[in-house]
Design an enzyme around this catalytic site. Structure first.
Site, PDB file in Angstrom:
ATOM      1  N   ASN A 458       0.812  -1.213   0.000  1.00  0.00           N
ATOM      2  CA  ASN A 458       0.000   0.000   0.000  1.00  0.00           C
ATOM      3  C   ASN A 458       0.850   1.270   0.000  1.00  0.00           C
ATOM      4  O   ASN A 458       0.315   2.360  -0.181  1.00  0.00           O
ATOM      5  CB  ASN A 458      -0.961   0.011   1.193  1.00  0.00           C
ATOM      6  CG  ASN A 458      -2.315  -0.578   0.825  1.00  0.00           C
ATOM      7  OD1 ASN A 458      -2.598  -0.795  -0.351  1.00  0.00           O
ATOM      8  ND2 ASN A 458      -3.135  -0.848   1.818  1.00  0.00           N
ATOM      9  N   TYR A 459       2.172   1.126   0.211  1.00  0.00           N
ATOM     10  CA  TYR A 459       3.060   2.265   0.003  1.00  0.00           C
ATOM     11  C   TYR A 459       3.789   2.021  -1.309  1.00  0.00           C
ATOM     12  O   TYR A 459       5.009   1.889  -1.368  1.00  0.00           O
ATOM     13  CB  TYR A 459       4.040   2.437   1.169  1.00  0.00           C
ATOM     14  CG  TYR A 459       3.363   2.831   2.468  1.00  0.00           C
ATOM     15  CD1 TYR A 459       2.123   3.480   2.463  1.00  0.00           C
ATOM     16  CD2 TYR A 459       3.958   2.587   3.701  1.00  0.00           C
ATOM     17  CE1 TYR A 459       1.502   3.847   3.646  1.00  0.00           C
ATOM     18  CE2 TYR A 459       3.342   2.954   4.887  1.00  0.00           C
ATOM     19  CZ  TYR A 459       2.109   3.585   4.849  1.00  0.00           C
ATOM     20  OH  TYR A 459       1.499   3.955   6.017  1.00  0.00           O
TER      21      TYR A 459
END
Ligand code: FDA
Length: 520
Positions: A458-459
């Site tokens: 998610n990053y």
């Protein structure tokens, strides 16, 4: 362009053909000639790096209200040679939900955001196009003692967030958002709608942390709501280098992941300018110890005195509030704001250009190592750089690495998110800031996880490796370069699920799971 203009029309024609209510189709289609096209496209872009005129734009944006319209979009995109990029909240750090090098359609789920909370049975259904702020608000509307362990920023979309993991300040007590999903509606490459039972346990496993975009389109999620006390405690204590920040951060590394699992203390590190009469203007580091405790002040203070006395927490530093008020606190709203600010999909602060990376730390970083980071923060490009250190431990140590595709469990002391922001347009400026964060990332190498150097999907960070460009198929080995960093040993199972559910590799992007076609 002539060829794609033709595809364009064929796509629209196909969509009308597949939709029971043809008149409603015009309300969900935006092509570049539509006056609202740019505002619909830009509304959910959260990184200004992907708003430049040079950024490739979708041929068509579809904003479905009905499941049948998503199903038709998949069938018609396949038929007419468009790739699909699915967008829920649009927070992808590398813009993968709305940028592609090949002709593409964005399926934007902004209109599919209904939430139904069943507080008696501690469950809720939430559609992917909802934001986590909307979800928190709807939970709090029904109950003061139920919550959900997802992210901090309320505008993050449920679709991308849950499918990549999703964590916030209750991570140590309840794990990730994806750990608390118990059913889902999923639309496959043939446009077929499934629930958990009909998609099967392999696909249900894959979409909880493996990144939804590789497998199909997740329409909605059934989640477990978790008990939160009616009163929680928050605090933020800031210390500069002159106020002993290095020693405190060093010590924090030993205690933060071993604390009571009701206590989460993260550190937000920024460079700041201070002025004092002796030294004039001076650049220093500020460490904000930013914390949520699932209990009252009277219980927290003795825990802190025992486990982390160096921070010197007193009851005057602490504020008691309800869990939903704490959501506003951590999102940066001032006290007393009405809860319905959580329903606003626009960000609280103006949008900026940014680049981010992530790291996992398994051994405390020595003080000299920390001091090397401070030196990098003295550079001009680091003016708006931020490091966020989030402790692990608690339930994260107890969930097995293969329970869901997100593998970062026991053995991690904390995760670092490295971020650099800037506000001026221009390729040179962007390059200088991106080079700075790459330099920081190289500097960090000896201090963080190795083989693989783990990262959080998610990053999203395309520097860690990408698939082949121009739609060419990517082999297992090529994709492992980035895949093993995000998923460790789970990458293999993700590839086997992908091969079964989307063998022709229709759902693809720069970091999608590859399909091993049977003839390979
Ligand atoms: P977006 O719509 O851009 O989708 C991201 C990816 O998921 C894309 O590949 C997209 O195609 C795919 N996708 C989206 N919806 C899908 C669907 N319905 N079905 C299949 N695939 C789908 N993270 C975190 O864990 N904790 C946090 O506190 C924060 N905070 C935070 C703040 C801010 C300001 C930003 C920009 C980001 C975060 N994040 C975060 C990261 C965030 O979790 C991550 O960017 C999510 O993927 C965002 O989900 P969106 O739906 O908003 O993104």
């Amino acid at each position: 362009w002539a060829a794609s203009a033709h595809n364009h029309e064929s796509f629209l024609h196909c969509l009308s053909h597949h939709s029971p209510n043809t008149s409603s189709i015009s309300k969900i289609i935006y092509t570049p000639t539509n006056p609202s096209y740019s505002s619909v496209l830009n509304f959910s872009i959260h990184n200004l790096r992907f708003t430049s005129p040079k950024t490739p734009k979708p041929h068509i944006i579809v904003t479905p209200f009905l499941v049948s319209q998503i199903q038709a979009s998949i069938i018609c995109a396949k038929k007419t040679g468009f790739q699909i990029r699915t967008r829920s909240g649009g927070h992808d750090y590398e813009g993968l939900s709305y940028v592609s090098d090949v002709s593409f359609v964005v399926v934007d789920l902004i209109n599919l955001r209904s939430i139904s909370v069943d507080a008696e049975n501690n469950v809720a259904w939430v559609q992917s196009g909802a934001t986590i702020g909307e979800l928190y608000y709807r939970i709090a509307e029904k109950s003061k003692t139920l919550g959900f362990p997802a992210g901090v920023c309320p505008t993050v979309g449920v679709g991308g967030h849950f499918s990549g993991g999703g964590y916030g300040l209750m991570l140590r007590k309840f794990g990730l958002a994806a750990d608390n999903v118990i059913d889902a509606y999923f639309i496959d490459v043939n446009g077929k709608l499934h629930d958990r039972k009909s998609m099967g346990e392999d696909v249900f496993w894959a979409i909880r942390g493996g990144g939804g975009a590789s497998f199909g389109i997740v329409l909605a999620w059934k989640i477990k709501l978790l008990p939160v006390p009616s009163i929680v405690t928050v605090f933020t204590i800031t210390r500069t280098l002159e106020q002993n920040a290095t020693d405190l951060i060093h010590r924090w590394q030993y205690v933060s992941s071993k604390q009571d699992d009701k206590l989460f203390i993260r550190i937000i590190l920024t460079g700041i300018n201070t002025t004092n009469s002796q030294h004039g203007n001076k650049r220093t580091i500020e460490a904000a110890f930013n914390s949520l405790f699932l209990g009252k002040i009277e219980e927290l203070v003795p825990i802190m005195e025992k486990t982390f006395p160096e921070l010197g927490l007193t009851k005057e530093d602490c504020i008691e509030m309800s869990w939903i008020e704490s959501v506003l606190y951590f999102a940066g709203f001032s006290r007393g704001q009405p809860l319905n600010v959580l329903l606003d999909r626009r960000p609280l602060t103006p949008k900026r250009f940014f680049k981010a990376k992530s790291d996992y730390v398994n051994e405390p970083i020595p003080k000299a190592g920390l001091e090397g980071i401070w030196e990098l923060f003295d550079e001009e490009e680091a003016e708006a750089a931020v490091l966020i250190l989030s402790p692990y431990g608690g339930i994260m140590d107890k969930i097995s690495e293969s329970e869901i595709p997100f593998p970062h469990r026991a053995g991690n002391l904390y995760k670092i998110q490295h971020l650099v922001y800037w506000d001026e347009e221009g390729e040179d400026i962007a390059k200088r800031h991106i080079n700075w964060i790459r330099k920081l990332y190289s500097y960090m190498a000896p201090f963080v996880s190795k083989n693989p150097r783990a990262a959080y999907i998610n990053y999203r960070d395309l520097d860690i490796g990408t698939n082949e460009k121009n739609g060419r198929n990517t082999s297992y080995n090529e994709a492992s370069v980035w895949g093993v960093k995000y998923f460790k040993g789970n990458f293999k199972r993700l590839v086997s699920v992908k091969t079964k559910v989307d063998p022709s590799n229709f759902f693809k992007n720069e970091q999608s799971i590859p399909s091993l076609k049977p003839w390979w």
